[in-house]
Design a protein around this motif. Structure first.
Motif, PDB file in Angstrom:
ATOM      1  N   UNK A 100       0.795  -1.230   0.000  1.00 52.07           N
ATOM      2  CA  UNK A 100       0.000   0.000   0.000  1.00 52.07           C
ATOM      3  C   UNK A 100       0.832   1.287   0.000  1.00 52.07           C
ATOM      4  N   UNK A 101       1.934   1.411   0.764  1.00 52.33           N
ATOM      5  CA  UNK A 101       2.697   2.659   0.719  1.00 52.33           C
ATOM      6  C   UNK A 101       3.212   2.992  -0.679  1.00 52.33           C
ATOM      7  N   UNK A 102       3.706   2.001  -1.408  1.00 54.36           N
ATOM      8  CA  UNK A 102       4.204   2.247  -2.769  1.00 54.36           C
ATOM      9  C   UNK A 102       3.070   2.665  -3.702  1.00 54.36           C
ATOM     10  N   UNK A 103       1.883   2.102  -3.497  1.00 55.98           N
ATOM     11  CA  UNK A 103       0.739   2.475  -4.318  1.00 55.98           C
ATOM     12  C   UNK A 103       0.333   3.920  -4.035  1.00 55.98           C
ATOM     13  N   UNK A 104       0.352   4.334  -2.786  1.00 52.28           N
ATOM     14  CA  UNK A 104       0.045   5.717  -2.442  1.00 52.28           C
ATOM     15  C   UNK A 104       1.063   6.665  -3.060  1.00 52.28           C
ATOM     16  N   UNK A 105       2.329   6.285  -3.067  1.00 49.96           N
ATOM     17  CA  UNK A 105       3.361   7.097  -3.718  1.00 49.96           C
ATOM     18  C   UNK A 105       3.118   7.178  -5.221  1.00 49.96           C
ATOM     19  N   UNK A 106       2.700   6.060  -5.834  1.00 50.58           N
ATOM     20  CA  UNK A 106       2.387   6.069  -7.263  1.00 50.58           C
ATOM     21  C   UNK A 106       1.216   6.991  -7.557  1.00 50.58           C
ATOM     22  N   UNK A 107       0.202   6.974  -6.704  1.00 51.54           N
ATOM     23  CA  UNK A 107      -0.943   7.854  -6.882  1.00 51.54           C
ATOM     24  C   UNK A 107      -0.512   9.317  -6.867  1.00 51.54           C
ATOM     25  N   UNK A 108       0.395   9.655  -5.973  1.00 52.09           N
ATOM     26  CA  UNK A 108       0.918  11.023  -5.922  1.00 52.09           C
ATOM     27  C   UNK A 108       1.605  11.381  -7.235  1.00 52.09           C
ATOM     28  N   UNK A 109       2.358  10.447  -7.785  1.00 51.87           N
ATOM     29  CA  UNK A 109       3.055  10.693  -9.043  1.00 51.87           C
ATOM     30  C   UNK A 109       2.069  10.873 -10.205  1.00 51.87           C
ATOM     31  N   UNK A 110       1.006  10.092 -10.208  1.00 47.30           N
ATOM     32  CA  UNK A 110       0.038  10.162 -11.308  1.00 47.30           C
ATOM     33  C   UNK A 110      -0.794  11.443 -11.297  1.00 47.30           C
ATOM     34  N   UNK A 111      -0.859  12.110 -10.160  1.00 47.73           N
ATOM     35  CA  UNK A 111      -1.649  13.332 -10.056  1.00 47.73           C
ATOM     36  C   UNK A 111      -0.871  14.547 -10.542  1.00 47.73           C
ATOM     37  N   UNK A 112      -1.590  15.476 -11.157  1.00 49.23           N
ATOM     38  CA  UNK A 112      -1.007  16.755 -11.503  1.00 49.23           C
ATOM     39  C   UNK A 112      -0.903  17.627 -10.256  1.00 49.23           C
ATOM     40  N   UNK A 113      -0.101  18.674 -10.310  1.00 47.17           N
ATOM     41  CA  UNK A 113      -0.001  19.598  -9.183  1.00 47.17           C
ATOM     42  C   UNK A 113      -1.380  20.165  -8.874  1.00 47.17           C
ATOM     43  N   UNK A 114      -1.750  20.155  -7.608  1.00 50.96           N
ATOM     44  CA  UNK A 114      -3.071  20.608  -7.208  1.00 50.96           C
ATOM     45  C   UNK A 114      -4.130  19.536  -7.260  1.00 50.96           C
ATOM     46  N   UNK A 115      -3.784  18.364  -7.797  1.00 49.64           N
ATOM     47  CA  UNK A 115      -4.739  17.271  -7.904  1.00 49.64           C
ATOM     48  C   UNK A 115      -5.047  16.652  -6.555  1.00 49.64           C
ATOM     49  N   UNK A 116      -6.188  15.953  -6.493  1.00 50.28           N
ATOM     50  CA  UNK A 116      -6.654  15.392  -5.218  1.00 50.28           C
ATOM     51  C   UNK A 116      -6.899  13.897  -5.318  1.00 50.28           C
ATOM     52  N   UNK A 117      -6.663  13.228  -4.222  1.00 48.16           N
ATOM     53  CA  UNK A 117      -7.055  11.830  -4.061  1.00 48.16           C
ATOM     54  C   UNK A 117      -8.153  11.766  -3.012  1.00 48.16           C
ATOM     55  N   UNK A 118      -9.142  10.932  -3.288  1.00 48.34           N
ATOM     56  CA  UNK A 118     -10.259  10.699  -2.368  1.00 48.34           C
ATOM     57  C   UNK A 118     -10.268   9.211  -2.073  1.00 48.34           C
ATOM     58  N   UNK A 119      -9.972   8.855  -0.830  1.00 52.77           N
ATOM     59  CA  UNK A 119      -9.844   7.444  -0.466  1.00 52.77           C
ATOM     60  C   UNK A 119     -10.621   7.146   0.812  1.00 52.77           C
ATOM     61  N   UNK A 120     -11.136   5.936   0.890  1.00 51.29           N
ATOM     62  CA  UNK A 120     -11.656   5.413   2.147  1.00 51.29           C
ATOM     63  C   UNK A 120     -10.821   4.195   2.494  1.00 51.29           C
TER      64      UNK A 120
END
Length: 205
Positions: A123-143
């Motif tokens: 999971x930590x590596x996946x969260x880091x990947x999500x950060x990389x896939x987002x543009x600056x100012x982009x948001x993640x919504x997770x439960x």
């Protein structure tokens, strides 16, 4: 134990439309307010990724009305349902931990109760990947999880269906998102019977 991801894939394939029948009322009631909160961070026609899209209801249906939407799920049965339920969306069968996207490809990423089907060590590596896939100012919504627990449940929803989960605790998820470079915008505990989950909206600066 059988490969946890195979348990998840086979479980959701087996459930097929029974998953939606079981959760329809609760999902319709709770998801719309959450999604309305999330889209305040987005612009019309932004590109959105959902990890663990299931049958497309209600998230893909909601988001694809105003955004360019891609949903990914490990279950071919759920993706087939999603394509039928939300023809305006785009859907792929894939293991979310093996995805590859360009840096900054998405304005938003949604992962509702899906990261917790991934073995906790991934999971930590996946969260880091999500950060990389987002543009600056982009948001993640997770439960995600609120208390640490990893295990399986037999006869989940339908007799003969086995499901796997792997949760960290609330503070660990906050640490993982923060360490990946996210700023936490919203956090909320979602009570569910004797337990619960954590809702997180986090922004990439």
């Amino acid at each position: 134990m059988t490969d946890p991801k195979e348990i998840v894939k086979e479980g959701y394939d087996r459930l097929s439309s029974d998953y939606r029948t079981h959760f329809a009322a609760s999902h319709e009631a709770s998801y719309e307010p959450w999604l309305n909160s999330f889209v305040q961070y987005l612009k019309a026609d932004d590109k959105i990724l959902e990890l663990g899209c299931g049958d497309g209801l209600p998230v893909a249906r909601f988001l694809s009305q105003r955004h360019r939407y891609l949903g990914v799920d490990i279950s071919p049965a759920q993706v087939a349902l999603a394509r039928a339920n939300v023809p305006e969306g785009t859907f792929e069968v894939a293991d979310m931990t093996k995805l590859s996207f360009q840096t900054g490809e998405f304005a938003g990423i949604v992962a509702l109760y899906s990261l917790i089907h991934v073995p906790i060590e991934q999971q930590p590596a996946l969260i880091e990947a999500m950060h990389n896939w987002l543009q600056a100012g982009g948001c993640v919504f997770a439960i995600v999880g609120a208390k640490a627990w990893t295990g399986i449940e037999k006869d989940w929803i339908v007799a003969g269906t086995t499901m796997y989960w792997s949760h960290a605790d609330n503070n660990t998820y906050i640490k993982w998102f923060s360490s990946a470079g996210f700023t936490i915008e919203e956090i909320k505990y979602i009570a569910e019977g004797d337990s619960g989950h954590t809702l997180i909206i986090a922004r990439k600066e």
